[in-house]
Design a protein around this motif. Structure first.
Motif, PDB file in Angstrom:
ATOM      1  N   GLU A  22       0.792  -1.230   0.000  1.00 20.94           N
ATOM      2  CA  GLU A  22       0.000   0.000   0.000  1.00 20.94           C
ATOM      3  C   GLU A  22       0.830   1.289   0.000  1.00 20.94           C
ATOM      4  OE1 GLU A  22      -4.289   0.871   1.921  1.00 20.94           O
ATOM      5  OE2 GLU A  22      -2.796  -0.050   3.200  1.00 20.94           O
ATOM      6  N   VAL A  30      -0.742  -2.797  -6.784  1.00 26.18           N
ATOM      7  CA  VAL A  30      -1.716  -2.541  -5.718  1.00 26.18           C
ATOM      8  C   VAL A  30      -3.128  -2.690  -6.266  1.00 26.18           C
ATOM      9  CG1 VAL A  30      -2.650  -0.785  -4.149  1.00 26.18           C
ATOM     10  CG2 VAL A  30      -0.166  -1.075  -4.361  1.00 26.18           C
ATOM     11  N   GLN A 107      -5.379   4.042  -4.554  1.00 25.86           N
ATOM     12  CA  GLN A 107      -6.134   4.318  -3.327  1.00 25.86           C
ATOM     13  C   GLN A 107      -7.615   4.021  -3.511  1.00 25.86           C
ATOM     14  OE1 GLN A 107      -5.042   8.400  -2.592  1.00 25.86           O
ATOM     15  NE2 GLN A 107      -3.172   7.833  -1.508  1.00 25.86           N
ATOM     16  N   VAL A 110      -8.131   0.181  -3.591  1.00 25.67           N
ATOM     17  CA  VAL A 110      -8.015  -0.396  -2.248  1.00 25.67           C
ATOM     18  C   VAL A 110      -9.232  -0.034  -1.403  1.00 25.67           C
ATOM     19  CG1 VAL A 110      -6.704  -0.320  -0.085  1.00 25.67           C
ATOM     20  CG2 VAL A 110      -5.504  -0.582  -2.272  1.00 25.67           C
TER      21      VAL A 110
END
Length: 130
Positions: A22, A30, A107, A110
């Motif tokens: 991360e 990711v 981001q 995730v």
């Protein structure tokens, strides 16, 4: 007697992988692991419901098969689903329609995967994932 949900082991591995990656700048990687976290979480949920697990990577189809409303938008699910199909191998256009994934894309991926994960884990009785 119900079998053990082996999908949960894979869910945990994806979750742990995201934790390790991360803070890196490996945004494509990711994104891929975020998609895999969501996919494997949905498949673990299907297993718990006694459903046949399809051999697909299409998150919208898995969500439809579950038949429940998730705490993410259809657009978020579609974005996360596109990460897998467009990023496994090099292409002329990159991961997303506008090129290589950014930090913001990673981001977003995730965050969406975590929403799906956090929604389902309480329902999976064998879950040991935090």
């Amino acid at each position: 007697m119900k079998e053990t949900n082996d999908w949960l082991r894979f869910v945990k591995e994806e979750f742990d992988t995201i934790l390790l990656l991360e803070e890196s700048e490996l945004y494509r990687t990711v994104c891929i692991h975020a998609q895999q976290l969501a996919e494997k979480t949905l498949k673990a949920a299907l297993f718990e419901k006694g459903e046949k697990i399809p051999r697909i990577h299409d998150l919208p189809a898995l969500v439809t098969q579950l038949g429940l409303r998730l705490p993410v938008s259809d657009e978020e699910v579609q974005f996360l689903s596109s990460v897998y199909s467009e990023s496994r191998y090099p292409s002329e256009v990159g991961l997303l329609p506008y090129g290589k994934p950014t930090e913001e894309d990673a981001q977003r991926a995730v965050a969406t995967a975590r929403k799906i994960h956090e929604f389902w884990v309480p329902f999976v009785k064998h879950a040991v994932i935090t």
